[in-house]
Design a protein around this motif. Structure first.
Motif, PDB file in Angstrom:
ATOM      1  N   LYS A   1       0.837  -1.203   0.000  1.00 51.05           N
ATOM      2  CA  LYS A   1       0.000   0.000   0.000  1.00 51.05           C
ATOM      3  C   LYS A   1       0.872   1.254   0.000  1.00 51.05           C
ATOM      4  O   LYS A   1       0.636   2.187  -0.770  1.00 51.05           O
ATOM      5  CB  LYS A   1      -0.927  -0.006   1.216  1.00 51.05           C
ATOM      6  CG  LYS A   1      -1.847   1.176   1.285  1.00 51.05           C
ATOM      7  CD  LYS A   1      -2.749   1.111   2.506  1.00 51.05           C
ATOM      8  CE  LYS A   1      -3.600   2.367   2.565  1.00 51.05           C
ATOM      9  NZ  LYS A   1      -4.291   2.500   3.818  1.00 51.05           N
ATOM     10  N   ARG A   2       1.910   1.282   0.857  1.00 53.30           N
ATOM     11  CA  ARG A   2       2.806   2.438   0.902  1.00 53.30           C
ATOM     12  C   ARG A   2       3.511   2.628  -0.441  1.00 53.30           C
ATOM     13  O   ARG A   2       3.636   3.748  -0.936  1.00 53.30           O
ATOM     14  CB  ARG A   2       3.855   2.283   2.002  1.00 53.30           C
ATOM     15  CG  ARG A   2       4.796   3.497   2.042  1.00 53.30           C
ATOM     16  CD  ARG A   2       6.024   3.314   2.868  1.00 53.30           C
ATOM     17  NE  ARG A   2       6.747   2.155   2.436  1.00 53.30           N
ATOM     18  CZ  ARG A   2       7.489   1.421   3.248  1.00 53.30           C
ATOM     19  NH1 ARG A   2       7.618   1.732   4.504  1.00 53.30           N
ATOM     20  NH2 ARG A   2       8.124   0.360   2.787  1.00 53.30           N
ATOM     21  N   ALA A   3       3.975   1.545  -1.053  1.00 52.87           N
ATOM     22  CA  ALA A   3       4.668   1.635  -2.340  1.00 52.87           C
ATOM     23  C   ALA A   3       3.752   2.231  -3.413  1.00 52.87           C
ATOM     24  O   ALA A   3       4.160   3.119  -4.159  1.00 52.87           O
ATOM     25  CB  ALA A   3       5.179   0.259  -2.761  1.00 52.87           C
ATOM     26  N   VAL A   4       2.514   1.760  -3.473  1.00 55.29           N
ATOM     27  CA  VAL A   4       1.549   2.269  -4.461  1.00 55.29           C
ATOM     28  C   VAL A   4       1.249   3.741  -4.189  1.00 55.29           C
ATOM     29  O   VAL A   4       1.202   4.553  -5.115  1.00 55.29           O
ATOM     30  CB  VAL A   4       0.268   1.410  -4.469  1.00 55.29           C
ATOM     31  CG1 VAL A   4      -0.823   2.053  -5.314  1.00 55.29           C
ATOM     32  CG2 VAL A   4       0.582  -0.001  -4.988  1.00 55.29           C
ATOM     33  N   GLU A   5       1.086   4.106  -2.920  1.00 54.86           N
ATOM     34  CA  GLU A   5       0.831   5.504  -2.569  1.00 54.86           C
ATOM     35  C   GLU A   5       2.000   6.410  -2.946  1.00 54.86           C
ATOM     36  O   GLU A   5       1.822   7.610  -3.114  1.00 54.86           O
ATOM     37  CB  GLU A   5       0.558   5.629  -1.056  1.00 54.86           C
ATOM     38  CG  GLU A   5      -0.779   5.076  -0.647  1.00 54.86           C
ATOM     39  CD  GLU A   5      -0.952   4.977   0.865  1.00 54.86           C
ATOM     40  OE1 GLU A   5       0.022   5.219   1.627  1.00 54.86           O
ATOM     41  OE2 GLU A   5      -2.072   4.632   1.293  1.00 54.86           O
ATOM     42  N   ASN A   6       3.196   5.825  -3.104  1.00 53.35           N
ATOM     43  CA  ASN A   6       4.388   6.612  -3.420  1.00 53.35           C
ATOM     44  C   ASN A   6       4.845   6.444  -4.864  1.00 53.35           C
ATOM     45  O   ASN A   6       5.992   6.738  -5.189  1.00 53.35           O
ATOM     46  CB  ASN A   6       5.507   6.278  -2.438  1.00 53.35           C
ATOM     47  CG  ASN A   6       5.257   6.932  -1.104  1.00 53.35           C
ATOM     48  OD1 ASN A   6       5.420   8.139  -0.959  1.00 53.35           O
ATOM     49  ND2 ASN A   6       4.817   6.144  -0.128  1.00 53.35           N
ATOM     50  N   GLY A   7       3.962   5.966  -5.734  1.00 49.34           N
ATOM     51  CA  GLY A   7       4.227   6.037  -7.155  1.00 49.34           C
ATOM     52  C   GLY A   7       4.621   4.793  -7.914  1.00 49.34           C
ATOM     53  O   GLY A   7       4.853   4.873  -9.114  1.00 49.34           O
ATOM     54  N   VAL A   8       4.695   3.620  -7.259  1.00 47.63           N
ATOM     55  CA  VAL A   8       4.981   2.431  -8.057  1.00 47.63           C
ATOM     56  C   VAL A   8       3.763   2.109  -8.918  1.00 47.63           C
ATOM     57  O   VAL A   8       2.647   2.526  -8.621  1.00 47.63           O
ATOM     58  CB  VAL A   8       5.347   1.188  -7.197  1.00 47.63           C
ATOM     59  CG1 VAL A   8       6.557   1.433  -6.338  1.00 47.63           C
ATOM     60  CG2 VAL A   8       4.173   0.721  -6.378  1.00 47.63           C
ATOM     61  N   VAL A   9       3.982   1.367  -9.980  1.00 43.66           N
ATOM     62  CA  VAL A   9       2.883   0.926 -10.836  1.00 43.66           C
ATOM     63  C   VAL A   9       2.434  -0.443 -10.319  1.00 43.66           C
ATOM     64  O   VAL A   9       3.212  -1.408 -10.339  1.00 43.66           O
ATOM     65  CB  VAL A   9       3.337   0.819 -12.305  1.00 43.66           C
ATOM     66  CG1 VAL A   9       2.213   0.279 -13.171  1.00 43.66           C
ATOM     67  CG2 VAL A   9       3.829   2.170 -12.810  1.00 43.66           C
ATOM     68  N   PRO A  10       1.198  -0.548  -9.808  1.00 40.53           N
ATOM     69  CA  PRO A  10       0.749  -1.850  -9.298  1.00 40.53           C
ATOM     70  C   PRO A  10       0.593  -2.853 -10.442  1.00 40.53           C
ATOM     71  O   PRO A  10       0.083  -2.514 -11.504  1.00 40.53           O
ATOM     72  CB  PRO A  10      -0.594  -1.543  -8.643  1.00 40.53           C
ATOM     73  CG  PRO A  10      -1.000  -0.191  -9.091  1.00 40.53           C
ATOM     74  CD  PRO A  10       0.207   0.497  -9.661  1.00 40.53           C
ATOM     75  N   VAL A  11       1.054  -4.068 -10.202  1.00 40.07           N
ATOM     76  CA  VAL A  11       0.900  -5.150 -11.177  1.00 40.07           C
ATOM     77  C   VAL A  11      -0.096  -6.169 -10.633  1.00 40.07           C
ATOM     78  O   VAL A  11      -1.050  -6.520 -11.295  1.00 40.07           O
ATOM     79  CB  VAL A  11       2.254  -5.817 -11.499  1.00 40.07           C
ATOM     80  CG1 VAL A  11       2.070  -7.026 -12.410  1.00 40.07           C
ATOM     81  CG2 VAL A  11       3.210  -4.813 -12.128  1.00 40.07           C
ATOM     82  N   SER A  12       0.135  -6.651  -9.412  1.00 37.16           N
ATOM     83  CA  SER A  12      -0.838  -7.522  -8.758  1.00 37.16           C
ATOM     84  C   SER A  12      -0.703  -7.366  -7.247  1.00 37.16           C
ATOM     85  O   SER A  12       0.401  -7.327  -6.712  1.00 37.16           O
ATOM     86  CB  SER A  12      -0.667  -8.984  -9.171  1.00 37.16           C
ATOM     87  OG  SER A  12       0.416  -9.582  -8.531  1.00 37.16           O
TER      88      SER A  12
ATOM     89  N   VAL B   1       4.928  -5.103  -8.358  1.00 34.13           N
ATOM     90  CA  VAL B   1       4.824  -3.719  -8.812  1.00 34.13           C
ATOM     91  C   VAL B   1       5.937  -3.473  -9.823  1.00 34.13           C
ATOM     92  O   VAL B   1       6.832  -4.299  -9.985  1.00 34.13           O
ATOM     93  CB  VAL B   1       4.946  -2.724  -7.627  1.00 34.13           C
ATOM     94  CG1 VAL B   1       3.813  -2.911  -6.633  1.00 34.13           C
ATOM     95  CG2 VAL B   1       6.296  -2.834  -6.936  1.00 34.13           C
ATOM     96  N   ARG B   2       5.869  -2.326 -10.488  1.00 31.94           N
ATOM     97  CA  ARG B   2       6.958  -1.874 -11.363  1.00 31.94           C
ATOM     98  C   ARG B   2       7.456  -0.535 -10.847  1.00 31.94           C
ATOM     99  O   ARG B   2       6.670   0.301 -10.422  1.00 31.94           O
ATOM    100  CB  ARG B   2       6.491  -1.717 -12.808  1.00 31.94           C
ATOM    101  CG  ARG B   2       6.296  -3.026 -13.534  1.00 31.94           C
ATOM    102  CD  ARG B   2       5.963  -2.783 -15.008  1.00 31.94           C
ATOM    103  NE  ARG B   2       5.692  -4.019 -15.686  1.00 31.94           N
ATOM    104  CZ  ARG B   2       6.612  -4.753 -16.302  1.00 31.94           C
ATOM    105  NH1 ARG B   2       7.858  -4.348 -16.340  1.00 31.94           N
ATOM    106  NH2 ARG B   2       6.295  -5.883 -16.891  1.00 31.94           N
ATOM    107  N   ASP B   3       8.781  -0.339 -10.927  1.00 36.39           N
ATOM    108  CA  ASP B   3       9.341   0.948 -10.522  1.00 36.39           C
ATOM    109  C   ASP B   3       9.220   1.939 -11.677  1.00 36.39           C
ATOM    110  O   ASP B   3       8.650   1.638 -12.724  1.00 36.39           O
ATOM    111  CB  ASP B   3      10.779   0.793 -10.009  1.00 36.39           C
ATOM    112  CG  ASP B   3      11.799   0.485 -11.100  1.00 36.39           C
ATOM    113  OD1 ASP B   3      11.478   0.551 -12.318  1.00 36.39           O
ATOM    114  OD2 ASP B   3      12.953   0.185 -10.744  1.00 36.39           O
ATOM    115  N   MET B   4       9.779   3.134 -11.491  1.00 43.50           N
ATOM    116  CA  MET B   4       9.645   4.198 -12.489  1.00 43.50           C
ATOM    117  C   MET B   4      10.368   3.901 -13.794  1.00 43.50           C
ATOM    118  O   MET B   4      10.110   4.542 -14.806  1.00 43.50           O
ATOM    119  CB  MET B   4      10.121   5.525 -11.901  1.00 43.50           C
ATOM    120  CG  MET B   4      11.545   5.487 -11.401  1.00 43.50           C
ATOM    121  SD  MET B   4      11.955   6.846 -10.292  1.00 43.50           S
ATOM    122  CE  MET B   4      12.104   8.173 -11.428  1.00 43.50           C
ATOM    123  N   ASP B   5      11.262   2.892 -13.798  1.00 34.19           N
ATOM    124  CA  ASP B   5      11.961   2.491 -15.014  1.00 34.19           C
ATOM    125  C   ASP B   5      11.386   1.211 -15.613  1.00 34.19           C
ATOM    126  O   ASP B   5      11.926   0.672 -16.568  1.00 34.19           O
ATOM    127  CB  ASP B   5      13.450   2.291 -14.718  1.00 34.19           C
ATOM    128  CG  ASP B   5      14.148   3.619 -14.484  1.00 34.19           C
ATOM    129  OD1 ASP B   5      14.279   4.382 -15.458  1.00 34.19           O
ATOM    130  OD2 ASP B   5      14.532   3.900 -13.343  1.00 34.19           O
TER     131      ASP B   5
END
Length: 167
Positions: free
Chosen positions: A122-133, A147-151
Protein backbone atom coordinates in the motif's frame (compact mmCIF):
# COMPACT_ATOMS: atom_id res chain seq x y z
CA UNK A 1 36.80 -29.86 0.47
CA UNK A 2 36.39 -26.46 -1.17
CA UNK A 3 38.60 -23.62 -0.03
CA UNK A 4 36.85 -20.89 1.97
CA UNK A 5 38.82 -18.33 -0.05
CA UNK A 6 36.86 -19.41 -3.14
CA UNK A 7 33.42 -19.24 -1.51
CA UNK A 8 31.71 -16.11 -2.88
CA UNK A 9 29.55 -13.63 -1.00
CA UNK A 10 26.69 -12.07 -2.93
CA UNK A 11 27.71 -8.41 -2.82
CA UNK A 12 25.87 -6.36 -5.46
CA UNK A 13 22.82 -6.37 -7.67
CA UNK A 14 23.00 -3.49 -10.16
CA UNK A 15 19.80 -1.83 -11.33
CA UNK A 16 20.29 0.30 -14.45
CA UNK A 17 18.07 3.37 -14.37
CA UNK A 18 17.43 6.56 -16.33
CA UNK A 19 17.95 8.93 -13.38
CA UNK A 20 19.98 7.70 -10.41
CA UNK A 21 18.99 10.47 -7.97
CA UNK A 22 15.28 10.09 -8.73
CA UNK A 23 15.48 6.29 -8.45
CA UNK A 24 17.32 6.44 -5.11
CA UNK A 25 14.71 8.83 -3.70
CA UNK A 26 11.89 6.75 -5.21
CA UNK A 27 13.13 3.45 -3.69
CA UNK A 28 13.75 5.11 -0.33
CA UNK A 29 10.21 6.51 -0.19
CA UNK A 30 8.23 3.72 -1.91
CA UNK A 31 9.96 0.72 -0.32
CA UNK A 32 11.08 2.15 3.02
CA UNK A 33 14.85 2.18 2.68
CA UNK A 34 17.26 4.72 4.14
CA UNK A 35 19.67 6.51 1.81
CA UNK A 36 23.30 5.69 2.59
CA UNK A 37 25.00 7.60 -0.24
CA UNK A 38 24.12 9.67 -3.29
CA UNK A 39 26.83 10.71 -5.74
CA UNK A 40 25.66 13.14 -8.41
CA UNK A 41 29.14 14.25 -9.46
CA UNK A 42 29.38 11.91 -12.48
CA UNK A 43 32.62 10.53 -11.00
CA UNK A 44 33.56 8.73 -7.80
CA UNK A 45 32.68 11.14 -5.02
CA UNK A 46 31.84 10.04 -1.50
CA UNK A 47 31.33 13.56 -0.12
CA UNK A 48 27.53 13.29 0.08
CA UNK A 49 26.45 10.83 2.75
CA UNK A 50 22.90 10.46 3.98
CA UNK A 51 21.76 7.91 6.54
CA UNK A 52 18.14 7.28 7.46
CA UNK A 53 16.54 4.46 9.44
CA UNK A 54 14.24 2.01 7.70
CA UNK A 55 11.32 0.82 9.80
CA UNK A 56 9.64 -1.72 7.52
CA UNK A 57 12.38 -3.89 6.07
CA UNK A 58 14.25 -6.88 7.52
CA UNK A 59 17.18 -6.94 7.36
CA UNK A 60 16.83 -3.21 7.92
CA UNK A 61 19.22 -2.03 5.20
CA UNK A 62 19.63 -2.01 1.30
CA UNK A 63 22.14 -0.32 -1.08
CA UNK A 64 22.25 1.43 -4.48
CA UNK A 65 25.45 2.59 -6.06
CA UNK A 66 28.65 3.11 -8.06
CA UNK A 67 30.07 6.15 -9.91
CA UNK A 68 27.22 8.63 -10.36
CA UNK A 69 25.21 6.34 -8.17
CA UNK A 70 23.73 6.02 -4.77
CA UNK A 71 23.28 3.52 -2.00
CA UNK A 72 20.38 2.60 0.20
CA UNK A 73 20.92 0.87 3.54
CA UNK A 74 20.26 -2.83 2.95
CA UNK A 75 22.46 -5.06 5.02
CA UNK A 76 25.01 -7.39 3.50
CA UNK A 77 24.03 -7.07 -0.16
CA UNK A 78 24.19 -3.80 -2.06
CA UNK A 79 21.53 -2.91 -4.59
CA UNK A 80 23.36 -0.57 -6.91
CA UNK A 81 21.58 1.98 -9.10
CA UNK A 82 23.64 3.22 -11.99
CA UNK A 83 22.88 5.04 -15.27
CA UNK A 84 21.65 3.05 -18.27
CA UNK A 85 24.84 3.95 -20.14
CA UNK A 86 28.34 3.95 -18.67
CA UNK A 87 31.40 4.49 -20.82
CA UNK A 88 33.46 2.03 -18.78
CA UNK A 89 31.03 -0.90 -19.16
CA UNK A 90 28.93 -0.43 -22.32
CA UNK A 91 31.81 -1.36 -24.63
CA UNK A 92 33.01 -4.16 -22.36
CA UNK A 93 29.81 -5.99 -21.41
CA UNK A 94 27.29 -4.53 -23.87
CA UNK A 95 24.53 -1.94 -23.64
CA UNK A 96 21.49 -2.27 -21.40
CA UNK A 97 18.32 -3.43 -23.16
CA UNK A 98 15.19 -1.77 -21.76
CA UNK A 99 11.83 -3.57 -21.80
CA UNK A 100 9.58 -1.96 -24.41
CA UNK A 101 6.17 -2.45 -22.80
CA UNK A 102 4.37 -3.32 -19.59
CA UNK A 103 4.02 -6.90 -20.86
CA UNK A 104 7.78 -7.41 -21.21
CA UNK A 105 10.04 -7.74 -18.18
CA UNK A 106 13.74 -7.81 -17.55
CA UNK A 107 15.54 -11.07 -16.88
CA UNK A 108 15.90 -10.31 -13.15
CA UNK A 109 13.36 -9.33 -10.52
CA UNK A 110 14.10 -7.32 -7.41
CA UNK A 111 12.54 -9.03 -4.39
CA UNK A 112 11.85 -7.43 -1.02
CA UNK A 113 10.40 -9.25 1.99
CA UNK A 114 8.38 -7.49 4.67
CA UNK A 115 6.76 -8.54 7.95
CA UNK A 116 3.56 -6.78 6.73
CA UNK A 117 3.55 -7.07 2.95
CA UNK A 118 0.02 -5.61 2.64
CA UNK A 119 1.04 -2.36 4.40
CA UNK A 120 4.33 -2.22 2.45
CA UNK A 121 2.51 -2.74 -0.88
CA UNK A 122 0.00 0.00 0.00
CA UNK A 123 2.81 2.44 0.90
CA UNK A 124 4.67 1.63 -2.34
CA UNK A 125 1.55 2.27 -4.46
CA UNK A 126 0.83 5.50 -2.57
CA UNK A 127 4.39 6.61 -3.42
CA UNK A 128 4.23 6.04 -7.16
CA UNK A 129 4.98 2.43 -8.06
CA UNK A 130 2.88 0.93 -10.84
CA UNK A 131 0.75 -1.85 -9.30
CA UNK A 132 0.90 -5.15 -11.18
CA UNK A 133 -0.84 -7.52 -8.76
CA UNK A 134 -1.85 -7.08 -5.13
CA UNK A 135 -0.34 -9.42 -2.54
CA UNK A 136 -2.05 -12.78 -2.40
CA UNK A 137 -1.43 -15.95 -0.45
CA UNK A 138 0.59 -18.51 -2.44
CA UNK A 139 0.32 -22.28 -1.99
CA UNK A 140 3.72 -22.37 -0.27
CA UNK A 141 2.46 -20.00 2.47
CA UNK A 142 3.99 -16.72 1.33
CA UNK A 143 2.02 -13.57 0.50
CA UNK A 144 3.34 -12.07 -2.77
CA UNK A 145 2.49 -8.98 -4.82
CA UNK A 146 4.18 -7.33 -7.81
CA UNK A 147 4.82 -3.72 -8.81
CA UNK A 148 6.96 -1.87 -11.36
CA UNK A 149 9.34 0.95 -10.52
CA UNK A 150 9.64 4.20 -12.49
CA UNK A 151 11.96 2.49 -15.01
CA UNK A 152 9.66 -0.51 -15.55
CA UNK A 153 11.68 -2.93 -13.41
CA UNK A 154 9.56 -5.62 -11.75
CA UNK A 155 9.69 -5.59 -7.95
CA UNK A 156 8.33 -8.58 -6.07
CA UNK A 157 7.03 -7.75 -2.59
CA UNK A 158 6.53 -10.70 -0.29
CA UNK A 159 6.18 -11.87 3.26
CA UNK A 160 9.02 -13.79 4.88
CA UNK A 161 9.42 -17.48 4.13
CA UNK A 162 10.70 -19.39 7.14
CA UNK A 163 12.63 -22.67 7.22
CA UNK A 164 10.19 -25.51 7.72
CA UNK A 165 7.30 -23.44 6.31
CA UNK A 166 7.01 -25.63 3.18
CA UNK A 167 4.95 -28.79 3.50
Amino acid sequence: MASTTLKPAFAYAVVYVKDVAKSVAFYAKAFGYGVRRLDESHRYNYAKLYTLKCEYVHPPYICVGVADGGELESGQTTIAFTPLHQHETDGLTGSVQVAGSGHVRNQVEICFDYPDVIAAYKRAVENGVVPVSEPEEKEWGQKVGYVRDMDGNVVRMGSYVYVGQFK
